[in-house]
Design a protein around this motif. Structure first.
Motif, mmCIF file in Angstrom:
data_model
loop_
_atom_site.group_PDB
_atom_site.id
_atom_site.type_symbol
_atom_site.label_atom_id
_atom_site.label_comp_id
_atom_site.label_asym_id
_atom_site.label_seq_id
_atom_site.Cartn_x
_atom_site.Cartn_y
_atom_site.Cartn_z
ATOM 1 N N THR A 9 -5.657 1.033 10.961
ATOM 2 C CA THR A 9 -4.572 0.293 10.318
ATOM 3 C C THR A 9 -4.515 0.615 8.828
ATOM 4 O O THR A 9 -3.433 0.807 8.260
ATOM 5 N N SER A 10 -5.672 0.683 8.199
ATOM 6 C CA SER A 10 -5.734 1.004 6.766
ATOM 7 C C SER A 10 -5.227 2.414 6.502
ATOM 8 O O SER A 10 -4.539 2.658 5.496
ATOM 9 N N ASP A 11 -5.552 3.336 7.390
ATOM 10 C CA ASP A 11 -5.042 4.713 7.261
ATOM 11 C C ASP A 11 -3.518 4.740 7.335
ATOM 12 O O ASP A 11 -2.860 5.466 6.588
ATOM 13 N N PHE A 12 -2.960 3.942 8.255
ATOM 14 C CA PHE A 12 -1.503 3.912 8.415
ATOM 15 C C PHE A 12 -0.827 3.379 7.147
ATOM 16 O O PHE A 12 0.135 3.970 6.645
ATOM 17 N N VAL A 13 -1.333 2.253 6.635
ATOM 18 C CA VAL A 13 -0.745 1.666 5.422
ATOM 19 C C VAL A 13 -0.917 2.636 4.248
ATOM 20 O O VAL A 13 0.004 2.805 3.439
ATOM 21 N N LYS A 14 -2.057 3.274 4.170
ATOM 22 C CA LYS A 14 -2.307 4.274 3.113
ATOM 23 C C LYS A 14 -1.262 5.383 3.163
ATOM 24 O O LYS A 14 -0.731 5.805 2.122
ATOM 25 N N SER A 15 -0.934 5.831 4.375
ATOM 26 C CA SER A 15 0.058 6.906 4.524
ATOM 27 C C SER A 15 1.456 6.469 4.100
ATOM 28 O O SER A 15 2.282 7.296 3.716
ATOM 29 N N GLN A 16 1.732 5.161 4.180
ATOM 30 C CA GLN A 16 3.042 4.638 3.785
ATOM 31 C C GLN A 16 3.167 4.440 2.277
ATOM 32 O O GLN A 16 4.246 4.211 1.760
ATOM 33 N N PHE A 17 2.027 4.529 1.577
ATOM 34 C CA PHE A 17 2.006 4.343 0.121
ATOM 35 C C PHE A 17 1.427 5.562 -0.589
ATOM 36 O O PHE A 17 0.534 5.457 -1.420
ATOM 37 N N LYS A 18 1.941 6.723 -0.185
ATOM 38 C CA LYS A 18 1.596 7.998 -0.836
ATOM 39 C C LYS A 18 0.086 8.229 -0.905
ATOM 40 O O LYS A 18 -0.469 8.591 -1.953
ATOM 41 N N ASP A 19 -0.598 7.976 0.215
ATOM 42 C CA ASP A 19 -2.046 8.187 0.321
ATOM 43 C C ASP A 19 -2.826 7.441 -0.761
ATOM 44 O O ASP A 19 -3.793 7.956 -1.328
ATOM 45 N N SER A 20 -2.427 6.213 -1.003
ATOM 46 C CA SER A 20 -3.094 5.382 -2.017
ATOM 47 C C SER A 20 -4.418 4.834 -1.500
ATOM 48 O O SER A 20 -4.463 4.127 -0.493
ATOM 49 N N ALA A 21 -5.499 5.152 -2.198
ATOM 50 C CA ALA A 21 -6.829 4.644 -1.827
ATOM 51 C C ALA A 21 -6.878 3.126 -1.995
ATOM 52 O O ALA A 21 -7.565 2.428 -1.243
ATOM 53 N N LEU A 22 -6.135 2.621 -3.005
ATOM 54 C CA LEU A 22 -6.089 1.170 -3.228
ATOM 55 C C LEU A 22 -5.433 0.469 -2.050
ATOM 56 O O LEU A 22 -5.904 -0.590 -1.598
ATOM 57 N N ALA A 23 -4.342 1.040 -1.518
ATOM 58 C CA ALA A 23 -3.664 0.458 -0.352
ATOM 59 C C ALA A 23 -4.613 0.410 0.843
ATOM 60 O O ALA A 23 -4.618 -0.561 1.615
#
Length: 425
Positions: free
Chosen positions: A292-306
């Motif tokens: 799930t965290s990987d998916f959200v990260k991908s939606q926010f330009k690969d943001s580590a914070l996301a």
């Protein structure tokens, strides 16, 4: 297609769907079904085995991501669908693993609250999710064979030592009840969410195989994985039915599995099974939070914070929901599953069918019909069955909470007929 590749792929598919949390479902199904255990087993395997494996076949055809499953409806719909799927995964099956761990491995030995277990459990999940490691992958590969061996022993001992003297069924509609209970495996959701991982792995390992050969490999491996799941699930349902007169009628799912384990293998083996199931639950929770965290990260330009924020929120949800017992979490999950599962099943089926029958227009019409006719089942699951019954009783299969099935089929047939007419005109 060599035997080694087929064996590895079959076991990978089997492990994908053979979740530790799922093991608590079949025994109680059989326990309630009694002499009609075979009917409930068929229903359970339709939604818990056949549909998820068709999801893998759909992935094999699409060769893409979860987003591709619904993009023919519209890109916006697909994005919303993906967010809902991940939200459900992180809010329900993930916390349930903590609750199963508490009831299987903690509660029998220590009088501690669920909250303490879920708190420690998800602190560890967060640590593993933030600090990625292959240790859990290696542990996971060992856990599945271990659990499988114990379960086969339980099923075999029960089948060969107990009389086939079943109690009368307490279920009014065992087949449809089995289908709806199969929703609780979350395996159709798992097929759509993480099925692409299996396909990517096959593409990396079998680079020289042609597209059609890869599809054949996945199809054959899917058959063997499905057969294995069918045997285990049916065996556990049968075992639960054989113990139908041995436990109180209001026994919980985890207590029944533990009771059957003690009755067939003894206390030591039950302790071993509890540890294996708990570790398998933990690896599942880490996988869900990470995915799930990987998916959200991908939606926010690969943001580590996301990624970190999503992992943290997922673990907080895990603590909040995981402090409740398994039965409560399953009850809470039902409304969400009554709505999202029909849509997921339809998307899987449409993506498996030939493209000439599944144009974007067909996708839109069938999915819309499914959503509309899933609403009464959703409302019924949250306590509005009686007020809406006079308005929905005319819908075929609505009494079995499957009112979406025929409308979706009609929408599919009519849409294709109209399309063919327009092409001939």
């Amino acid at each position: 297609m060599d035997k080694k590749s087929l064996t590895i792929t079959s076991f990978a598919l089997f492990s994908l769907f053979f979740g530790a949390g799922n093991l608590i479902l079949p025994p109680l199904l059989g326990f309630k079904a009694g002499n009609l255990w075979w009917l409930v087993a068929l229903g359970f395997c339709v939604s818990g085995v056949v549909v998820p494996l068709m999801g893998i076949l759909a992935h094999a055809k699409l060769q893409g991501t979860m987003f591709d499953f619904a993009k023919k409806v519209s890109p916006l719909f697909s994005t919303v669908y993906c967010f809902i799927m991940y939200a459900i995964a992180i809010a329900l099956p993930s916390p349930r693993t903590a609750s199963v761990t508490h009831e299987m491995a903690i509660q029998p030995f220590w009088d501690t609250p669920y909250l303490l277990t879920s708190l420690i459990y998800f602190v560890l999940v967060f640590i593993f999710a933030i600090n990625r490691t292959k240790v859990l992958d290696l542990i996971g590969k060992l856990l599945t064979p271990g659990i499988l061996i114990v379960l086969i022993l339980i099923i075999a001992i029960a089948g060969f030592t107990l009389d086939f003297d079943f109690a009368d069924s307490t279920l009014a509609s065992p087949f449809s009840y089995g289908i709806l209970e199969g929703y609780q495996t979350f395996d159709a959701i798992g097929a759509v969410v993480v099925g692409a991982v299996i396909i990517v792995s096959i593409n990396l390992k079998e680079k020289d195989l042609a597209y059609d050969d890869k599809k054949r490999l996945i199809r054959t491996a899917g058959f063997w994985a499905g057969l294995g799941l069918f045997i285990i699930y049916t065996g556990l349902i049968l075992t639960g039915a054989l113990f139908g007169k041995s436990f109180d009628g209001d026994i919980s799912r985890t207590a029944l599995l533990s009771g059957i384990s003690i009755a067939t293998l003894g206390n030591t083996a039950n302790l071993f099974l509890s540890v294996l199931v708990s570790l398998a639950c933990f690896t599942t929770a880490v996988g869900i939070v990470t995915g799930t965290s990987d998916f959200v990260k991908s939606q926010f330009k690969d943001s580590a914070l996301a990624y970190r924020i999503t992992a943290f929120v997922g673990c907080v949800l895990g603590v909040l929901v995981g402090q409740f017992n398994v039965g409560y979490i399953i009850a809470v999950a039902l409304p969400a599953l009554m709505f999202i599962y029909p849509i997921t099943i339809i998307l899987i089926l449409l993506n498996v069918l030939p493209d000439r029958f599944t144009t974007p227009t067909v996708f839109k019409n069938v999915v819309l019909a499914t959503i509309l006719f899933s609403i009464p089942d959703f409302l019924g699951s949250i306590g509005f069955r009686e007020p809406i019954d006079p308005y929905t009783s005319w819908i075929p299969l609505s009494q079995h909470q499957l009112g979406w099935v025929l409308p979706a089929l009609i929408a599919f047939v009519v849409s294709n007929m109209i399309q063919q007419k327009s092409e001939l005109a």
